[in-house]
Design a protein around this motif. Structure first.
Motif, mmCIF file in Angstrom:
data_model
loop_
_atom_site.group_PDB
_atom_site.id
_atom_site.type_symbol
_atom_site.label_atom_id
_atom_site.label_comp_id
_atom_site.label_asym_id
_atom_site.label_seq_id
_atom_site.Cartn_x
_atom_site.Cartn_y
_atom_site.Cartn_z
ATOM 1 N N ALA A 1 1.188 -34.911 -5.025
ATOM 2 C CA ALA A 1 0.645 -36.261 -4.840
ATOM 3 C C ALA A 1 0.877 -37.111 -6.086
ATOM 4 N N LEU A 2 0.665 -36.532 -7.263
ATOM 5 C CA LEU A 2 0.905 -37.269 -8.507
ATOM 6 C C LEU A 2 2.379 -37.644 -8.657
ATOM 7 N N LEU A 3 3.253 -36.702 -8.366
ATOM 8 C CA LEU A 3 4.691 -36.988 -8.445
ATOM 9 C C LEU A 3 5.095 -38.035 -7.416
ATOM 10 N N ASP A 4 4.594 -37.910 -6.202
ATOM 11 C CA ASP A 4 4.921 -38.891 -5.158
ATOM 12 C C ASP A 4 4.519 -40.299 -5.595
ATOM 13 N N GLY A 5 3.454 -40.398 -6.366
ATOM 14 C CA GLY A 5 3.007 -41.690 -6.861
ATOM 15 C C GLY A 5 3.963 -42.328 -7.856
ATOM 16 N N CYS A 6 4.907 -41.548 -8.358
ATOM 17 C CA CYS A 6 5.900 -42.062 -9.320
ATOM 18 C C CYS A 6 7.210 -42.471 -8.656
ATOM 19 N N PRO B 1 4.333 -45.645 -18.171
ATOM 20 C CA PRO B 1 2.944 -45.179 -18.332
ATOM 21 C C PRO B 1 2.413 -44.342 -17.169
ATOM 22 N N GLU B 2 2.812 -44.650 -15.946
ATOM 23 C CA GLU B 2 2.335 -43.856 -14.806
ATOM 24 C C GLU B 2 2.896 -42.439 -14.842
ATOM 25 N N HIS B 3 4.140 -42.295 -15.275
ATOM 26 C CA HIS B 3 4.733 -40.962 -15.409
ATOM 27 C C HIS B 3 4.101 -40.221 -16.577
#
Length: 100
Positions: A28-33, A77-79
């Motif tokens: 989910a965190l990776l998909d957000g990038c 920053p998100e990554h």
């Protein structure tokens, strides 16, 4: 074009959760990038699937139009914000970038 492939093997337990839970959270965190910078051509985070061979738990397959686009992704920053969680739950990491 630059291809950026990363594979992670996760710990059995970390951050108060088991491997399966952390795999889902990490995806989910990776998909957000996926769309955080211009120049991302393909961005696919996948989990090991039962019944198919896998020596790692999470894989990121991504393509960037240029080295500059990959650098922008790496420094975004998100990554950067997801790296502490990934570092805490991973047992091993493999990465390869290559240009075609």
């Amino acid at each position: 074009m630059i291809k950026h492939i990363v594979m992670w093997k996760l710990k059995e337990q970390a951050e108060g959760a088991d491997r399966a839970t952390n795999m889902q959270k990490m995806k989910a965190l990776l998909d957000g990038c996926a769309g955080i910078v211009p120049g991302i051509l393909k961005f696919e985070a996948v989990l090991a699937q039962p019944g198919l061979e896998a020596t790692y738990d999470v894989v990121l397959y991504s393509e960037f139009e240029s080295r500059a686009a990959l650098d922008a992704y790496q420094d975004h920053p998100e990554h950067v914000a997801i790296k502490p969680f990934i570092g805490a739950v991973r047992e091993a990491r493999q990465c390869m970038d290559y240009e075609i």
